[in-house]
Design a protein around this motif. Structure first.
Motif, PDB file in Angstrom:
ATOM      1  N   TYR A  13     -12.294   2.124  -2.052  1.00 27.74           N
ATOM      2  CA  TYR A  13     -12.620   1.734  -1.063  1.00 27.74           C
ATOM      3  C   TYR A  13     -13.319   2.669   0.897  1.00 27.74           C
ATOM      4  O   TYR A  13     -14.478   2.436   1.208  1.00 27.74           O
ATOM      5  CB  TYR A  13     -11.714   0.447  -0.444  1.00 27.74           C
ATOM      6  N   TYR A  66      -9.301  -2.619   7.168  1.00 30.88           N
ATOM      7  CA  TYR A  66      -8.202  -3.379   6.471  1.00 30.88           C
ATOM      8  C   TYR A  66      -8.215  -4.501   8.367  1.00 30.88           C
ATOM      9  O   TYR A  66      -7.903  -5.580   8.030  1.00 30.88           O
ATOM     10  CB  TYR A  66      -7.797  -3.396   6.003  1.00 30.88           C
ATOM     11  N   LEU A  76      -8.564  -7.056  -1.919  1.00 30.06           N
ATOM     12  CA  LEU A  76      -7.706  -5.895  -1.830  1.00 30.06           C
ATOM     13  C   LEU A  76      -6.627  -6.127  -0.456  1.00 30.06           C
ATOM     14  O   LEU A  76      -5.585  -6.413  -1.432  1.00 30.06           O
ATOM     15  CB  LEU A  76      -8.238  -5.049  -0.811  1.00 30.06           C
ATOM     16  N   GLN A 133      -2.420  -6.905  -2.586  1.00 28.01           N
ATOM     17  CA  GLN A 133      -1.724  -6.589  -1.991  1.00 28.01           C
ATOM     18  C   GLN A 133      -0.935  -7.431  -1.112  1.00 28.01           C
ATOM     19  O   GLN A 133       0.496  -7.490  -1.538  1.00 28.01           O
ATOM     20  CB  GLN A 133      -1.859  -5.500  -0.386  1.00 28.01           C
ATOM     21  N   VAL A 141      -7.167   0.451  -3.457  1.00 27.45           N
ATOM     22  CA  VAL A 141      -7.761   0.894  -1.109  1.00 27.45           C
ATOM     23  C   VAL A 141      -8.419   2.056  -1.023  1.00 27.45           C
ATOM     24  O   VAL A 141      -9.333   2.166  -0.214  1.00 27.45           O
ATOM     25  CB  VAL A 141      -6.643   0.019  -0.925  1.00 27.45           C
ATOM     26  N   TYR A 146      -7.298   4.949   6.777  1.00 28.18           N
ATOM     27  CA  TYR A 146      -7.746   3.659   6.032  1.00 28.18           C
ATOM     28  C   TYR A 146      -7.958   2.332   7.034  1.00 28.18           C
ATOM     29  O   TYR A 146      -7.963   1.316   6.909  1.00 28.18           O
ATOM     30  CB  TYR A 146      -6.420   3.236   4.758  1.00 28.18           C
ATOM     31  N   HIS A 160     -12.870  -6.141   0.692  1.00 32.08           N
ATOM     32  CA  HIS A 160     -11.521  -6.497   1.347  1.00 32.08           C
ATOM     33  C   HIS A 160     -10.795  -7.656   1.340  1.00 32.08           C
ATOM     34  O   HIS A 160      -9.450  -7.708   0.445  1.00 32.08           O
ATOM     35  CB  HIS A 160     -12.909  -6.873   2.884  1.00 32.08           C
ATOM     36  N   GLY A 216       0.907  -1.282  -0.508  1.00 33.92           N
ATOM     37  CA  GLY A 216      -0.221   0.408   0.409  1.00 33.92           C
ATOM     38  C   GLY A 216       0.551   1.110  -0.207  1.00 33.92           C
ATOM     39  O   GLY A 216       0.351   2.313  -0.665  1.00 33.92           O
TER      40      GLY A 216
END
Length: 481
Positions: free
Chosen positions: A306, A226, A163, A167, A303, A222, A160, A42
């Motif tokens: 989202y 996550y 992603l 990643q 990301v 963020y 989710h 990220g």
């Protein structure tokens, strides 16, 4: 704690069905170490490297640029990583948690700043991704901006789990490609001439420090998005460690590489410099590295989309209840994508100056929020919230919470004399310091300290009773802890 906490092994549905709502313990899954590759990839994107260009441009050597990056990114990630612990404790996305500090409608102030952050990053990401594609294909903006944005929106719609998957596996490609590129940068680029090698400059050092810190603090908005699917019993130290490791490690590496490239390549540019260095291994390798970087840019756009969707839906829900279903998620993502494309088409070609000011603006708006949010979680409520009350506008957290709003506002105002926005505004204190920006320190201390002071009169007993009712409602009679 109840034994209903999931072991975390089961996979969720293909298309995520949750949005701003609570994730039940029975649906919790995932592994703590997954946070490290998620945040590594990220943050391992070309805009991160651009932050490292600034040091040599303001007179620092590559070595002093690297030192400023290590200290700045290390400082900024500290705050970002501590937000990770909020996800499994509350089972909610990051920003909706702020209703407890600001009220269900008062939180619109940091919400607006947060959406600006998400969309701003998407704009810069799609610009760089299109430039990367331009190395192998025609790159008309009117075509690639909508196509790449649409691809990121599709990833975000699935949500989710995809992603996290993307990643995690991109981490391996990035590690290989940039390990080789970094070695090539050290061994094949000519040393800078004596007049261009840079050196020590206090103002330049503080500028680089602030940009690196602000860039990583921006990821604070963020984090719980996550980590909210992790089991509620997840180890806080391990979760914070893995989040910090991924986000700080990638920032230090890529910003440091940016400082090295800027000290040795005249008129440094993210795409062309990576291509130039990579091609020193063999012609075409630089293009491969750029294309791997482009994949990472598309992923982080997902990301950002989202997060922008979750924050926007949270804001709308404060004024008109929104059902937590797939439909509002998709609508929100499409709107975010359209705004991104329009903004990207409108931005000037010389985006570096715009990007620097954007990073500083993020720092200004997010620092007082992160101070209030973290002080509330760790020092005031100690992670104990009535989750159902967060969704009740007439509940104990109310629509407008003066404590958070006043602490945030005073903290922001206290920062203004220390602002140093190039060509836009330089505060009187920053001017006395030669343009050095220390506003982040002022905002953290003032906003966090005032919120702690204002919260001394909170009725924690009534809130604890509400929290127990909330836990029983969400997880059953045996779930109170």
């Amino acid at each position: 704690m109840s034994t209903k906490t999931s072991s975390g092994s089961a996979a969720g549905p293909v298309i995520e069905r949750h949005s701003i709502d609570y994730v039940p313990w029975s649906e919790r899954r995932g592994k703590l170490w997954h946070q490290a590759p998620f945040w590594f990839t990220g943050n391992f994107v070309l805009p991160t490297m651009v932050i490292g260009f600034i040091g040599p441009e303001v007179g620092l050597s590559a070595g002093f640029t690297f030192l400023a990056v290590v200290l700045g990114a290390g400082f900024g990630t500290f705050f970002m990583a501590f937000h990770a612990n909020q996800g499994p404790r509350m089972g909610l996305p990051q920003m909706i948690q702020s209703r407890a500090q600001f009220g269900s409608r008062g939180v619109i102030v940091p919400f607006l700043a947060t959406v600006f952050v998400y969309i701003g990053f998407m704009v810069f990401d799609v610009i760089l991704a299109t430039q990367g594609i331009g190395l192998v294909l025609p790159d008309p903006k009117w075509f690639w901006y909508p196509v790449l944005t649409a691809l990121s929106i599709v990833i975000a719609v699935i949500g989710h789990d995809l992603l996290h998957f993307v990643q995690r596996w991109l981490t391996y490609l990035l590690l290989i490609a940039f390990a080789i590129t970094t070695v090539l940068a050290f061994t094949t680029l000519p040393a800078p001439a004596a007049g261009h090698a840079g050196g020590w400059d206090l103002t330049g050092f503080l500028v680089e420090f602030s940009l690196a810190a602000g860039y990583n603090i921006s990821y604070a908005v963020y984090v719980s998005d996550y980590s909210r699917y992790l089991p509620a019993s997840s180890s806080a130290p391990k979760l914070i460690f893995f989040t910090y490791l991924g986000a700080a490690g990638s920032a230090v590496w890529l910003m440091g590489l940016g400082g090295l490239l800027a000290s040795r390549i005249p008129k440094v540019d993210a795409i062309s410099s990576i291509k130039q260095v990579g091609d020193n291994l063999f012609p075409g390798f630089g293009t491969i590295v750029v294309l791997v970087s482009t994949l990472a840019l598309i992923s982080i756009m997902g990301v950002n989309a989202y997060g922008a969707m979750l924050t926007s839906v949270s804001g709308l829900d404060a004024f008109k209840p929104v059902r937590a279903t797939v439909r509002p998620r998709v609508i929100g993502l499409v709107v975010v994508g359209l705004i991104t494309v329009i903004a990207a088409l409108a931005i000037p070609d010389d985006y570096l100056g715009s990007f620097n000011n954007f990073v500083l603006l993020m720092l200004y708006f997010l620092v007082p929020w992160t101070a209030v949010n973290l002080v509330d979680f760790y020092a005031v409520r100690h992670g104990r919230y009535a989750i159902t009350e967060i969704f009740n506008p007439k509940g104990i957290y109310g629509r407008w919470s003066w404590r958070g709003l006043l602490a945030y506002s005073i903290g922001f105002v206290a920062m203004i004399p220390f602002f140093a926005l190039t060509d836009l505004f330089v505060g009187p204190v920053a001017n006395l310091l030669g343009g050095a920006d220390l506003s982040f320190a002022v905002g953290l201390i003032v906003a966090g300290g005032l919120y702690l002071l204002f919260s001394r009169g909170l009725d924690r007993r009534a809130e604890e009773e509400a929290r127990e009712r909330s836990q029983r409602e969400l997880e059953g009679d045996g779930a109170v802890w």
